[in-house]
Design a protein around this motif. Structure first.
Motif, PDB file in Angstrom:
ATOM      1  N   THR A  57     -50.805  17.240  73.965  1.00  0.00           N
ATOM      2  CA  THR A  57     -49.646  17.123  73.077  1.00  0.00           C
ATOM      3  C   THR A  57     -48.836  15.879  73.410  1.00  0.00           C
ATOM      4  OG1 THR A  57     -49.488  19.509  72.725  1.00  0.00           O
ATOM      5  CG2 THR A  57     -47.492  18.219  72.359  1.00  0.00           C
ATOM      6  N   GLN A  58     -48.622  15.640  74.701  1.00  0.00           N
ATOM      7  CA  GLN A  58     -47.868  14.445  75.099  1.00  0.00           C
ATOM      8  C   GLN A  58     -48.588  13.167  74.685  1.00  0.00           C
ATOM      9  OE1 GLN A  58     -47.853  13.130  79.214  1.00  0.00           O
ATOM     10  NE2 GLN A  58     -45.617  12.899  79.154  1.00  0.00           N
ATOM     11  N   ILE A  59     -49.908  13.103  74.931  1.00  0.00           N
ATOM     12  CA  ILE A  59     -50.676  11.918  74.565  1.00  0.00           C
ATOM     13  C   ILE A  59     -50.651  11.712  73.051  1.00  0.00           C
ATOM     14  CG2 ILE A  59     -52.988  10.908  74.540  1.00  0.00           C
ATOM     15  CD1 ILE A  59     -51.667  10.785  77.257  1.00  0.00           C
ATOM     16  N   THR A  60     -50.744  12.799  72.291  1.00  0.00           N
ATOM     17  CA  THR A  60     -50.702  12.703  70.836  1.00  0.00           C
ATOM     18  C   THR A  60     -49.369  12.148  70.367  1.00  0.00           C
ATOM     19  OG1 THR A  60     -52.241  14.567  70.629  1.00  0.00           O
ATOM     20  CG2 THR A  60     -50.945  13.991  68.687  1.00  0.00           C
ATOM     21  N   GLU A  61     -48.278  12.619  70.967  1.00  0.00           N
ATOM     22  CA  GLU A  61     -46.952  12.139  70.589  1.00  0.00           C
ATOM     23  C   GLU A  61     -46.769  10.666  70.960  1.00  0.00           C
ATOM     24  OE1 GLU A  61     -44.387  14.876  72.541  1.00  0.00           O
ATOM     25  OE2 GLU A  61     -44.636  16.451  71.021  1.00  0.00           O
ATOM     26  N   LEU A  62     -47.266  10.262  72.115  1.00  0.00           N
ATOM     27  CA  LEU A  62     -47.205   8.852  72.496  1.00  0.00           C
ATOM     28  C   LEU A  62     -48.023   7.996  71.530  1.00  0.00           C
ATOM     29  CD1 LEU A  62     -47.604   9.218  76.366  1.00  0.00           C
ATOM     30  CD2 LEU A  62     -45.572   8.360  75.185  1.00  0.00           C
ATOM     31  N   ASN A  63     -49.145   8.538  71.096  1.00  0.00           N
ATOM     32  CA  ASN A  63     -49.976   7.802  70.150  1.00  0.00           C
ATOM     33  C   ASN A  63     -49.286   7.659  68.791  1.00  0.00           C
ATOM     34  OD1 ASN A  63     -52.629   6.600  69.473  1.00  0.00           O
ATOM     35  ND2 ASN A  63     -52.772   8.315  68.066  1.00  0.00           N
ATOM     36  N   GLN A  64     -48.607   8.704  68.354  1.00  0.00           N
ATOM     37  CA  GLN A  64     -47.874   8.644  67.091  1.00  0.00           C
ATOM     38  C   GLN A  64     -46.751   7.616  67.147  1.00  0.00           C
ATOM     39  OE1 GLN A  64     -46.743  12.738  66.686  1.00  0.00           O
ATOM     40  NE2 GLN A  64     -48.665  13.344  65.683  1.00  0.00           N
ATOM     41  N   ALA A  65     -46.260   7.351  68.360  1.00  0.00           N
ATOM     42  CA  ALA A  65     -45.232   6.327  68.545  1.00  0.00           C
ATOM     43  C   ALA A  65     -45.837   4.933  68.700  1.00  0.00           C
ATOM     44  CB  ALA A  65     -44.381   6.666  69.766  1.00  0.00           C
ATOM     45  N   GLY A  66     -47.165   4.834  68.589  1.00  0.00           N
ATOM     46  CA  GLY A  66     -47.839   3.540  68.684  1.00  0.00           C
ATOM     47  C   GLY A  66     -47.967   3.003  70.083  1.00  0.00           C
ATOM     48  N   LEU A  67     -47.951   3.877  71.101  1.00  0.00           N
ATOM     49  CA  LEU A  67     -47.933   3.435  72.489  1.00  0.00           C
ATOM     50  C   LEU A  67     -49.267   3.582  73.210  1.00  0.00           C
ATOM     51  CD1 LEU A  67     -44.488   4.968  73.537  1.00  0.00           C
ATOM     52  CD2 LEU A  67     -44.980   2.583  72.943  1.00  0.00           C
ATOM     53  N   VAL A  68     -50.230   4.290  72.621  1.00  0.00           N
ATOM     54  CA  VAL A  68     -51.467   4.614  73.339  1.00  0.00           C
ATOM     55  C   VAL A  68     -52.584   3.650  72.953  1.00  0.00           C
ATOM     56  CG1 VAL A  68     -53.240   6.346  73.753  1.00  0.00           C
ATOM     57  CG2 VAL A  68     -50.844   7.030  73.578  1.00  0.00           C
ATOM     58  N   ARG A  69     -53.054   2.900  73.932  1.00  0.00           N
ATOM     59  CA  ARG A  69     -54.232   2.046  73.760  1.00  0.00           C
ATOM     60  C   ARG A  69     -55.343   2.422  74.730  1.00  0.00           C
ATOM     61  NH1 ARG A  69     -53.434  -2.362  70.510  1.00  0.00           N
ATOM     62  NH2 ARG A  69     -51.275  -2.863  69.970  1.00  0.00           N
ATOM     63  N   ALA A  70     -54.997   3.173  75.779  1.00  0.00           N
ATOM     64  CA  ALA A  70     -55.987   3.596  76.763  1.00  0.00           C
ATOM     65  C   ALA A  70     -55.446   4.796  77.528  1.00  0.00           C
ATOM     66  CB  ALA A  70     -56.328   2.459  77.728  1.00  0.00           C
ATOM     67  N   VAL A  71     -56.359   5.642  77.990  1.00  0.00           N
ATOM     68  CA  VAL A  71     -56.013   6.863  78.727  1.00  0.00           C
ATOM     69  C   VAL A  71     -56.909   6.947  79.953  1.00  0.00           C
ATOM     70  CG1 VAL A  71     -56.113   9.400  78.638  1.00  0.00           C
ATOM     71  CG2 VAL A  71     -55.138   8.122  76.714  1.00  0.00           C
ATOM     72  N   ARG A  72     -56.375   7.488  81.014  1.00  0.00           N
ATOM     73  CA  ARG A  72     -57.167   7.741  82.219  1.00  0.00           C
ATOM     74  C   ARG A  72     -57.172   9.231  82.499  1.00  0.00           C
ATOM     75  NH1 ARG A  72     -53.894   8.834  86.717  1.00  0.00           N
ATOM     76  NH2 ARG A  72     -55.613   8.426  88.156  1.00  0.00           N
ATOM     77  N   LEU A  73     -58.240   9.686  83.125  1.00  0.00           N
ATOM     78  CA  LEU A  73     -58.352  11.097  83.492  1.00  0.00           C
ATOM     79  C   LEU A  73     -57.706  11.304  84.851  1.00  0.00           C
ATOM     80  CD1 LEU A  73     -59.681  13.539  82.095  1.00  0.00           C
ATOM     81  CD2 LEU A  73     -61.640  13.205  83.604  1.00  0.00           C
ATOM     82  N   SER A  74     -56.703  12.164  84.907  1.00  0.00           N
ATOM     83  CA  SER A  74     -56.071  12.476  86.185  1.00  0.00           C
ATOM     84  C   SER A  74     -57.005  13.329  87.030  1.00  0.00           C
ATOM     85  CB  SER A  74     -54.753  13.228  85.967  1.00  0.00           C
ATOM     86  OG  SER A  74     -53.756  12.376  85.472  1.00  0.00           O
ATOM     87  N   PRO A  75     -56.991  13.144  88.346  1.00  0.00           N
ATOM     88  CA  PRO A  75     -57.841  13.972  89.206  1.00  0.00           C
ATOM     89  C   PRO A  75     -57.486  15.443  89.068  1.00  0.00           C
ATOM     90  CG  PRO A  75     -56.924  12.106  90.425  1.00  0.00           C
ATOM     91  CD  PRO A  75     -56.219  12.145  89.113  1.00  0.00           C
ATOM     92  N   ALA A  76     -58.520  16.279  89.005  1.00  0.00           N
ATOM     93  CA  ALA A  76     -58.322  17.729  88.918  1.00  0.00           C
ATOM     94  C   ALA A  76     -59.325  18.387  89.853  1.00  0.00           C
ATOM     95  CB  ALA A  76     -58.518  18.216  87.484  1.00  0.00           C
ATOM     96  N   ALA A  77     -58.901  18.585  91.085  1.00  0.00           N
ATOM     97  CA  ALA A  77     -59.802  19.100  92.115  1.00  0.00           C
ATOM     98  C   ALA A  77     -60.384  20.442  91.710  1.00  0.00           C
ATOM     99  CB  ALA A  77     -59.057  19.219  93.439  1.00  0.00           C
TER     100      ALA A  77
END
Length: 213
Positions: free
Chosen positions: A53-73
């Motif tokens: 949801t956060q990434i989608t909202e950032l993308n709607q604001a025109g801010l997302v050009r790349a994403v990284r996967l956070s570590p999830a042990a």
């Protein structure tokens, strides 16, 4: 550090994305970016509804050009866990950065084969992974290699000859490592200026969809 190494701009993420949470880290990153776009944001994500949801909202604001996967042990990299995130990235043509030491390489290849349109950059690939990464690049045409820890003798030239220069990116894994050593290494791999330019800036700019030197 960018000034000292002659870098006009770079992509990066906030360390709190790993140390606290990707949502918190992204919030800090959003307020930390300079107005001159010298730092290109690499937003962090986990396969959770809140993170997407956060990434989608950032993308709607025109801010997302790349994403990284956070570590999830302990979280296996399988489609039935990551499908919502991976399919959204593929649909939006947003490239994904993944640190190879965080995941099982076999699971990474098996899962990413389900998303052939997704462009992926694997990072922190150690020189001991030289044999493995060649087979991963062959198995996944959309895979790119970030070179922060890839230092086998003549390894970069061998990868260029087999896969092309457009799939290789300079990276430093800063602040865990310094910005300079891998740049020095690349400038002593007998590459021509066009190849160096593409590895050190052009390929990142293409993935981010930005222009400039």
């Amino acid at each position: 550090e960018l000034d000292r190494h002659g870098a006009r701009r770079a992509g990066g993420y906030h360390r709190h994305a790993d140390e606290v949470s990707p949502i918190h880290g992204n919030n800090l990153l959003q307020h930390w970016l300079p107005p001159d776009q010298r730092l290109l944001p690499l937003w962090s994500a986990l396969p959770t509804e809140e993170s997407l949801t956060q990434i989608t909202e950032l993308n709607q604001a025109g801010l997302v050009r790349a994403v990284r996967l956070s570590p999830a042990a302990g979280l296996p990299f399988v489609a039935w866990i990551y499908h919502a995130l991976l399919s959204w990235l593929a649909t939006q043509s947003v490239p994904l950065w993944i640190a190879l030491p965080d995941l099982d390489p076999a699971a990474l290849v098996a899962t990413l084969r389900n998303y052939p349109q997704l462009r992926v950059v694997v990072t922190e690939v150690h020189y001991s992974h030289a044999w493995l990464i060649e087979r991963m690049l062959a198995a996944l045409p959309g895979l790119h290699l970030e070179l922060s820890r890839f230092e086998p003798r003549d390894g970069v030239r061998r990868l260029i000859e087999r896969f092309g220069v457009e799939r290789l990116l300079y990276g430093s894994a800063y602040p865990r490592y310094a910005l300079g050593p891998i740049a020095y290494y690349l400038h002593h791999c007998n590459l021509d200026s066009a190849q160096l330019t593409q590895i050190c800036s052009g390929n990142l700019e293409r993935l981010y969809g930005v222009v400039g030197s």
